[in-house]
Design a protein around this motif. Structure first.
Motif, PDB file in Angstrom:
ATOM      1  N   ASP A  48      18.456  -0.186  -4.638  1.00 15.43           N
ATOM      2  CA  ASP A  48      19.349   0.929  -4.920  1.00 15.43           C
ATOM      3  C   ASP A  48      18.911   2.240  -4.268  1.00 15.43           C
ATOM      4  O   ASP A  48      19.737   3.070  -3.913  1.00 15.43           O
ATOM      5  CB  ASP A  48      19.486   1.130  -6.427  1.00 15.43           C
ATOM      6  CG  ASP A  48      20.099  -0.086  -7.105  1.00 15.43           C
ATOM      7  OD1 ASP A  48      20.857  -0.825  -6.442  1.00 15.43           O
ATOM      8  OD2 ASP A  48      19.813  -0.300  -8.296  1.00 15.43           O
ATOM      9  N   ASP A  49      17.614   2.416  -4.111  1.00 18.46           N
ATOM     10  CA  ASP A  49      17.099   3.645  -3.499  1.00 18.46           C
ATOM     11  C   ASP A  49      17.061   3.564  -1.978  1.00 18.46           C
ATOM     12  O   ASP A  49      16.684   4.541  -1.326  1.00 18.46           O
ATOM     13  CB  ASP A  49      15.700   3.952  -4.024  1.00 18.46           C
ATOM     14  CG  ASP A  49      15.684   4.205  -5.524  1.00 18.46           C
ATOM     15  OD1 ASP A  49      16.699   4.712  -6.050  1.00 18.46           O
ATOM     16  OD2 ASP A  49      14.670   3.886  -6.168  1.00 18.46           O
ATOM     17  N   ASP A  87       6.246   5.406  -4.030  1.00 20.02           N
ATOM     18  CA  ASP A  87       5.634   6.282  -5.022  1.00 20.02           C
ATOM     19  C   ASP A  87       5.368   5.474  -6.285  1.00 20.02           C
ATOM     20  O   ASP A  87       6.287   5.191  -7.055  1.00 20.02           O
ATOM     21  CB  ASP A  87       6.557   7.463  -5.311  1.00 20.02           C
ATOM     22  CG  ASP A  87       5.954   8.459  -6.281  1.00 20.02           C
ATOM     23  OD1 ASP A  87       4.845   8.208  -6.809  1.00 20.02           O
ATOM     24  OD2 ASP A  87       6.596   9.495  -6.519  1.00 20.02           O
ATOM     25  N   TYR A  88       4.122   5.107  -6.482  1.00 19.03           N
ATOM     26  CA  TYR A  88       3.742   4.269  -7.621  1.00 19.03           C
ATOM     27  C   TYR A  88       4.050   4.948  -8.949  1.00 19.03           C
ATOM     28  O   TYR A  88       4.384   4.287  -9.927  1.00 19.03           O
ATOM     29  CB  TYR A  88       2.258   3.905  -7.531  1.00 19.03           C
ATOM     30  CG  TYR A  88       1.803   2.978  -8.627  1.00 19.03           C
ATOM     31  CD1 TYR A  88       2.014   1.603  -8.520  1.00 19.03           C
ATOM     32  CD2 TYR A  88       1.163   3.470  -9.760  1.00 19.03           C
ATOM     33  CE1 TYR A  88       1.605   0.740  -9.521  1.00 19.03           C
ATOM     34  CE2 TYR A  88       0.751   2.610 -10.770  1.00 19.03           C
ATOM     35  CZ  TYR A  88       0.971   1.243 -10.642  1.00 19.03           C
ATOM     36  OH  TYR A  88       0.584   0.390 -11.632  1.00 19.03           O
ATOM     37  N   ASP A  89       3.945   6.266  -8.995  1.00 22.01           N
ATOM     38  CA  ASP A  89       4.210   6.981 -10.246  1.00 22.01           C
ATOM     39  C   ASP A  89       5.684   6.911 -10.632  1.00 22.01           C
ATOM     40  O   ASP A  89       6.031   6.979 -11.806  1.00 22.01           O
ATOM     41  CB  ASP A  89       3.778   8.447 -10.129  1.00 22.01           C
ATOM     42  CG  ASP A  89       2.270   8.578  -9.984  1.00 22.01           C
ATOM     43  OD1 ASP A  89       1.542   7.735 -10.544  1.00 22.01           O
ATOM     44  OD2 ASP A  89       1.823   9.516  -9.297  1.00 22.01           O
ATOM     45  N   THR A  90       6.564   6.770  -9.645  1.00 24.13           N
ATOM     46  CA  THR A  90       8.001   6.680  -9.901  1.00 24.13           C
ATOM     47  C   THR A  90       8.426   5.249 -10.221  1.00 24.13           C
ATOM     48  O   THR A  90       9.212   5.015 -11.131  1.00 24.13           O
ATOM     49  CB  THR A  90       8.794   7.188  -8.679  1.00 24.13           C
ATOM     50  OG1 THR A  90       8.396   8.530  -8.408  1.00 24.13           O
ATOM     51  CG2 THR A  90      10.272   7.136  -8.922  1.00 24.13           C
ATOM     52  N   TYR A 126       0.832  -1.190   0.000  1.00 21.48           N
ATOM     53  CA  TYR A 126       0.000   0.000   0.000  1.00 21.48           C
ATOM     54  C   TYR A 126       0.872   1.247   0.000  1.00 21.48           C
ATOM     55  O   TYR A 126       1.874   1.318   0.704  1.00 21.48           O
ATOM     56  CB  TYR A 126      -0.924  -0.010   1.217  1.00 21.48           C
ATOM     57  CG  TYR A 126      -1.886  -1.169   1.167  1.00 21.48           C
ATOM     58  CD1 TYR A 126      -3.014  -1.108   0.371  1.00 21.48           C
ATOM     59  CD2 TYR A 126      -1.636  -2.337   1.884  1.00 21.48           C
ATOM     60  CE1 TYR A 126      -3.891  -2.181   0.298  1.00 21.48           C
ATOM     61  CE2 TYR A 126      -2.508  -3.408   1.811  1.00 21.48           C
ATOM     62  CZ  TYR A 126      -3.634  -3.322   1.018  1.00 21.48           C
ATOM     63  OH  TYR A 126      -4.488  -4.378   0.943  1.00 21.48           O
ATOM     64  N   LEU A 127       0.471   2.228  -0.788  1.00 25.91           N
ATOM     65  CA  LEU A 127       1.244   3.462  -0.896  1.00 25.91           C
ATOM     66  C   LEU A 127       1.309   4.213   0.417  1.00 25.91           C
ATOM     67  O   LEU A 127       2.234   4.967   0.658  1.00 25.91           O
ATOM     68  CB  LEU A 127       0.651   4.360  -1.989  1.00 25.91           C
ATOM     69  CG  LEU A 127       0.745   3.795  -3.398  1.00 25.91           C
ATOM     70  CD1 LEU A 127       0.059   4.730  -4.381  1.00 25.91           C
ATOM     71  CD2 LEU A 127       2.183   3.571  -3.797  1.00 25.91           C
ATOM     72  N   MET A 128       0.343   4.024   1.269  1.00 30.34           N
ATOM     73  CA  MET A 128       0.306   4.735   2.545  1.00 30.34           C
ATOM     74  C   MET A 128       1.030   3.964   3.651  1.00 30.34           C
ATOM     75  O   MET A 128       0.871   4.264   4.826  1.00 30.34           O
ATOM     76  CB  MET A 128      -1.151   5.013   2.958  1.00 30.34           C
ATOM     77  CG  MET A 128      -1.917   5.849   1.935  1.00 30.34           C
ATOM     78  SD  MET A 128      -1.131   7.436   1.561  1.00 30.34           S
ATOM     79  CE  MET A 128      -1.332   8.281   3.094  1.00 30.34           C
ATOM     80  N   LEU A 129       1.818   3.001   3.286  1.00 27.21           N
ATOM     81  CA  LEU A 129       2.580   2.205   4.246  1.00 27.21           C
ATOM     82  C   LEU A 129       3.505   3.116   5.048  1.00 27.21           C
ATOM     83  O   LEU A 129       4.216   3.943   4.485  1.00 27.21           O
ATOM     84  CB  LEU A 129       3.395   1.159   3.489  1.00 27.21           C
ATOM     85  CG  LEU A 129       4.075   0.070   4.298  1.00 27.21           C
ATOM     86  CD1 LEU A 129       3.023  -0.863   4.888  1.00 27.21           C
ATOM     87  CD2 LEU A 129       5.001  -0.725   3.398  1.00 27.21           C
ATOM     88  N   LYS A 130       3.484   2.982   6.351  1.00 27.23           N
ATOM     89  CA  LYS A 130       4.322   3.822   7.215  1.00 27.23           C
ATOM     90  C   LYS A 130       5.743   3.287   7.286  1.00 27.23           C
ATOM     91  O   LYS A 130       5.955   2.075   7.244  1.00 27.23           O
ATOM     92  CB  LYS A 130       3.731   3.883   8.624  1.00 27.23           C
ATOM     93  CG  LYS A 130       2.409   4.587   8.702  1.00 27.23           C
ATOM     94  CD  LYS A 130       1.907   4.619  10.126  1.00 27.23           C
ATOM     95  CE  LYS A 130       0.560   5.302  10.192  1.00 27.23           C
ATOM     96  NZ  LYS A 130       0.027   5.316  11.548  1.00 27.23           N
TER      97      LYS A 130
END
Length: 70
Positions: free
Chosen positions: A37-38, A58-61, A3-7
């Motif tokens: 790598d990130d 970030d799903y868009d990235t 989930y993108l909102m994962l803490k």
């Protein structure tokens, strides 16, 4: 699916390995050997992979993350 909102620090998955040796030779240390790598993910010595502190997905990235644990 993550989930993108994962803490940050949230457990994503736990990996497990065994070794037939005994004593010090049976100790298993986990590390992410490639695909991180990130620095988005971290793994502890219990095999828990989690989102690194102060990191967000970030799903868009990047839509998919593949890594190798050894």
């Amino acid at each position: 699916m993550l989930y993108l909102m994962l803490k940050a620090g949230s457990e994503i998955i736990r990996v497990h390995a065994t070794d037939r040796d005994i004593g010090d030779n049976a100790k298993i240390e986990y590390m992410i050997s490639s695909g991180n790598d990130d620095g988005l993910f971290q793994i502890n010595q219990d095999g828990v992979i989690s989102l690194s502190d102060s990191k967000t997905l970030d799903y868009d990235t990047k839509q998919e993350h593949r890594m190798q644990v050894c």
